[in-house]
Design a protein around this motif. Structure first.
Motif, mmCIF file in Angstrom:
data_model
loop_
_atom_site.group_PDB
_atom_site.id
_atom_site.type_symbol
_atom_site.label_atom_id
_atom_site.label_comp_id
_atom_site.label_asym_id
_atom_site.label_seq_id
_atom_site.Cartn_x
_atom_site.Cartn_y
_atom_site.Cartn_z
ATOM 1 N N ALA A 60 -0.154 -28.908 -3.911
ATOM 2 C CA ALA A 60 0.703 -29.163 -5.077
ATOM 3 C C ALA A 60 1.319 -27.880 -5.614
ATOM 4 C CB ALA A 60 -0.109 -29.850 -6.172
ATOM 5 N N SER A 61 0.645 -26.749 -5.397
ATOM 6 C CA SER A 61 1.192 -25.477 -5.884
ATOM 7 C C SER A 61 2.486 -25.103 -5.168
ATOM 8 C CB SER A 61 0.158 -24.362 -5.724
ATOM 9 O OG SER A 61 -0.081 -24.093 -4.347
ATOM 10 N N LEU A 62 2.752 -25.750 -4.032
ATOM 11 C CA LEU A 62 4.000 -25.497 -3.308
ATOM 12 C C LEU A 62 5.190 -26.189 -3.972
ATOM 13 C CD1 LEU A 62 2.680 -25.956 0.352
ATOM 14 C CD2 LEU A 62 2.937 -23.826 -0.929
ATOM 15 N N LEU A 63 4.903 -27.144 -4.862
ATOM 16 C CA LEU A 63 5.982 -27.834 -5.570
ATOM 17 C C LEU A 63 6.605 -26.904 -6.610
ATOM 18 C CD1 LEU A 63 4.296 -31.303 -6.231
ATOM 19 C CD2 LEU A 63 5.914 -30.721 -4.420
ATOM 20 N N PRO A 64 7.895 -27.053 -6.894
ATOM 21 C CA PRO A 64 8.528 -26.226 -7.927
ATOM 22 C C PRO A 64 7.890 -26.490 -9.293
ATOM 23 C CG PRO A 64 10.167 -27.368 -6.593
ATOM 24 C CD PRO A 64 8.841 -27.962 -6.238
ATOM 25 N N ALA A 65 7.757 -25.432 -10.069
ATOM 26 C CA ALA A 65 7.220 -25.582 -11.421
ATOM 27 C C ALA A 65 8.206 -26.370 -12.283
ATOM 28 C CB ALA A 65 6.959 -24.215 -12.041
ATOM 29 N N PRO A 66 7.720 -27.083 -13.292
ATOM 30 C CA PRO A 66 8.628 -27.841 -14.157
ATOM 31 C C PRO A 66 9.630 -26.933 -14.864
ATOM 32 C CG PRO A 66 6.344 -28.484 -14.522
ATOM 33 C CD PRO A 66 6.307 -27.266 -13.679
ATOM 34 N N HIS A 67 10.812 -27.453 -15.147
ATOM 35 C CA HIS A 67 11.802 -26.710 -15.917
ATOM 36 C C HIS A 67 11.313 -26.565 -17.351
ATOM 37 C CE1 HIS A 67 14.499 -26.988 -12.536
ATOM 38 N NE2 HIS A 67 14.465 -28.311 -12.561
ATOM 39 N N LEU A 68 12.002 -25.746 -18.123
ATOM 40 C CA LEU A 68 11.625 -25.541 -19.516
ATOM 41 C C LEU A 68 11.651 -26.855 -20.290
ATOM 42 C CD1 LEU A 68 13.506 -22.200 -20.341
ATOM 43 C CD2 LEU A 68 11.073 -22.528 -19.870
ATOM 44 N N SER A 69 12.512 -27.760 -19.881
ATOM 45 C CA SER A 69 12.582 -29.067 -20.538
ATOM 46 C C SER A 69 11.415 -29.976 -20.155
ATOM 47 C CB SER A 69 13.896 -29.758 -20.161
ATOM 48 O OG SER A 69 13.944 -29.989 -18.754
ATOM 49 N N GLY A 70 10.647 -29.547 -19.158
ATOM 50 C CA GLY A 70 9.512 -30.353 -18.690
ATOM 51 C C GLY A 70 9.840 -31.247 -17.518
ATOM 52 N N LEU A 139 -6.404 -40.346 -7.462
ATOM 53 C CA LEU A 139 -6.742 -39.629 -8.695
ATOM 54 C C LEU A 139 -6.649 -38.125 -8.495
ATOM 55 C CD1 LEU A 139 -9.797 -41.781 -9.817
ATOM 56 C CD2 LEU A 139 -7.660 -41.531 -11.086
ATOM 57 N N THR A 140 -7.143 -37.648 -7.363
ATOM 58 C CA THR A 140 -7.172 -36.207 -7.130
ATOM 59 C C THR A 140 -5.793 -35.671 -6.783
ATOM 60 O OG1 THR A 140 -9.458 -36.481 -6.379
ATOM 61 C CG2 THR A 140 -8.435 -34.369 -5.953
ATOM 62 N N VAL A 141 -4.938 -36.486 -6.183
ATOM 63 C CA VAL A 141 -3.538 -36.090 -6.013
ATOM 64 C C VAL A 141 -2.917 -35.818 -7.377
ATOM 65 C CG1 VAL A 141 -1.253 -36.969 -5.420
ATOM 66 C CG2 VAL A 141 -3.110 -37.167 -3.781
ATOM 67 N N ALA A 142 -3.154 -36.724 -8.321
ATOM 68 C CA ALA A 142 -2.626 -36.539 -9.678
ATOM 69 C C ALA A 142 -3.224 -35.297 -10.334
ATOM 70 C CB ALA A 142 -2.909 -37.778 -10.523
ATOM 71 N N ALA A 143 -4.518 -35.058 -10.106
ATOM 72 C CA ALA A 143 -5.144 -33.860 -10.672
ATOM 73 C C ALA A 143 -4.558 -32.594 -10.058
ATOM 74 C CB ALA A 143 -6.658 -33.911 -10.446
ATOM 75 N N GLY A 144 -4.350 -32.613 -8.742
ATOM 76 C CA GLY A 144 -3.767 -31.449 -8.083
ATOM 77 C C GLY A 144 -2.381 -31.139 -8.598
ATOM 78 N N VAL A 145 -1.574 -32.177 -8.841
ATOM 79 C CA VAL A 145 -0.222 -31.976 -9.380
ATOM 80 C C VAL A 145 -0.279 -31.477 -10.821
ATOM 81 C CG1 VAL A 145 1.885 -33.199 -10.037
ATOM 82 C CG2 VAL A 145 0.849 -33.624 -7.826
ATOM 83 N N ALA A 146 -1.316 -31.889 -11.556
ATOM 84 C CA ALA A 146 -1.468 -31.417 -12.928
ATOM 85 C C ALA A 146 -1.904 -29.958 -12.988
ATOM 86 C CB ALA A 146 -2.488 -32.286 -13.670
ATOM 87 N N ILE A 147 -2.489 -29.454 -11.887
ATOM 88 C CA ILE A 147 -3.001 -28.080 -11.875
ATOM 89 C C ILE A 147 -2.071 -27.137 -11.118
ATOM 90 C CG2 ILE A 147 -4.916 -26.585 -11.165
ATOM 91 C CD1 ILE A 147 -6.719 -29.116 -11.325
ATOM 92 N N GLY A 148 -1.788 -27.456 -9.862
ATOM 93 C CA GLY A 148 -1.123 -26.520 -8.966
ATOM 94 C C GLY A 148 0.212 -25.983 -9.430
ATOM 95 N N PRO A 149 1.195 -26.835 -9.734
ATOM 96 C CA PRO A 149 2.526 -26.321 -10.051
ATOM 97 C C PRO A 149 2.615 -25.559 -11.370
ATOM 98 C CG PRO A 149 2.607 -28.631 -9.381
ATOM 99 C CD PRO A 149 1.186 -28.292 -9.627
ATOM 100 N N VAL A 150 1.671 -25.797 -12.292
ATOM 101 C CA VAL A 150 1.784 -25.180 -13.621
ATOM 102 C C VAL A 150 0.786 -24.053 -13.847
ATOM 103 C CG1 VAL A 150 2.700 -27.299 -14.612
ATOM 104 C CG2 VAL A 150 0.246 -26.918 -14.637
ATOM 105 N N ALA A 151 -0.145 -23.837 -12.912
ATOM 106 C CA ALA A 151 -1.113 -22.746 -13.065
ATOM 107 C C ALA A 151 -0.397 -21.403 -12.993
ATOM 108 C CB ALA A 151 -2.184 -22.841 -11.984
ATOM 109 N N ARG A 152 -0.625 -20.559 -13.993
ATOM 110 C CA ARG A 152 0.047 -19.256 -14.029
ATOM 111 C C ARG A 152 -0.625 -18.241 -13.124
ATOM 112 N NH1 ARG A 152 -0.126 -18.468 -20.405
ATOM 113 N NH2 ARG A 152 -2.206 -19.282 -19.918
#
Length: 224
Positions: A60-70, A139-152
Motif C-alpha cells: 500500500a505504501s506504493l500508492l500515491p499519498a492523498p492530496h491535501l484535500s484528502g 480487513l488487513t488490506v484496508a488496514a494496510g491502505v490506512a497505514i502505508g500511503p500516509v505514514a511519514r
C-alpha cells in the motif's frame, strides 16, 4: 500518527471480534494441554497477522499519498472494494441465518472439535492459518491502505501495525492471561463462553462485518 491509529482502530475490531479464532482458542484452553497449546496458537496467530499486515502495508505504501484535500482515487478504490467485500460476506451470512431460522443451533464443526486434542505444534499452525482467511485479508488490506500511503516515516508504519495487531489479537490473549492468572476458576467461564458463542457467533460476526464494512466503505468514499 494519530490519524493512522484512528483509521486502524475500527478495522482492528473486525479482527478482534472474529468469532472463529476465539472459539478455537477456548477449545484449545479446555484441552488437556491447553495452557501451552494456547500460547503456541497465539504465537502462530500473531506471526500470521504481523506478516500479512506488513506485506500489505508495504504494498500500500506504493500508492500515491492523498492530496491535501484528502482525495486519492487509488485509496478510494481499494477501500470501497474492501468495504463492499465485507458487506457481501455479511449479506451471505444474513441469508444463511434466515434459512436456518427456527432450527436448533448447529453443533461445533468437526474440525473445531479436533482442535481440542491438538498439541502445541499443530496449534501454532491453526493460529497461523486462521489469520489468512478471506475476511481477515479484506480487513488487513484496508488496514494496510490506512497505514502505508500516509505514514511519514517507518516509525509511523510500525506503530500502526503494532496497534492493529495488538488490538486485533486482544480477544485471543485475554483468555490466556485469565487462564494463567487463575487456572482453577477458568473452566466454567470458558465453557459458558463457548456455549454462548456457539449459539450467537453468526449474529456477532455479521454485526461486526456490517459495522466495519460500512466504516471502511465510508472512508473510501471520503477519498473520492
Amino acid at each position: 500518527m494519530a490519524g493512522i491509529i484512528g483509521h486502524v482502530l475500527p478495522i482492528a475490531l473486525g479482527i478482534a471480534f472474529s468469532t472463529v479464532p476465539i472459539v478455537v482458542m477456548i477449545l484449545i484452553l479446555l484441552s488437556p494441554r491447553g495452557r501451552i497449546a494456547s500460547l503456541t496458537y497465539l504465537i502462530g496467530a500473531a506471526i500470521g497477522l504481523i506478516a500479512l499486515t506488513t506485506v500489505l502495508t508495504l504494498l500500500a505504501s506504493l500508492l500515491p499519498a492523498p492530496h491535501l484535500s484528502g482525495s486519492s482515487p487509488w485509496i478510494a478504490a481499494v477501500e470501497i472494494v474492501a468495504g463492499l467485500g465485507l458487506l457481501a460476506i455479511a449479506a451471505v451470512r444474513l441469508v444463511r441465518a434466515r434459512r436456518h431460522r427456527g432450527e436448533p443451533p448447529r453443533s461445533t464443526p468437526a474440525w473445531m472439535r479436533r482442535v481440542s486434542s491438538v498439541g502445541p505444534v499443530p496449534a501454532f499452525g491453526v493460529g497461523l492459518v486462521l489469520m489468512l482467511r478471506p475476511k481477515n485479508l479484506l480487513l488487513t488490506v484496508a488496514a494496510g491502505v490506512a497505514i502505508g500511503p500516509v505514514a511519514r516515516d517507518p516509525l509511523d508504519a510500525i506503530v500502526g501495525i503494532v496497534v492493529y495487531v495488538v488490538l486485533g489479537l486482544s480477544t485471543l490473549a485475554a483468555p490466556i492471561i485469565v487462564a494463567y492468572a487463575n487456572p482453577g476458576r477458568t473452566r466454567v467461564p470458558l465453557e459458558r463462553a463457548h456455549a454462548w458463542l456457539e449459539a450467537n457467533s453468526a449474529l456477532v460476526s455479521t454485526i461486526v462485518l456490517l459495522v466495519v464494512g460500512v466504516v471502511i466503505l465510508g472512508s473510501g468514499l471520503t477519498h473520492v
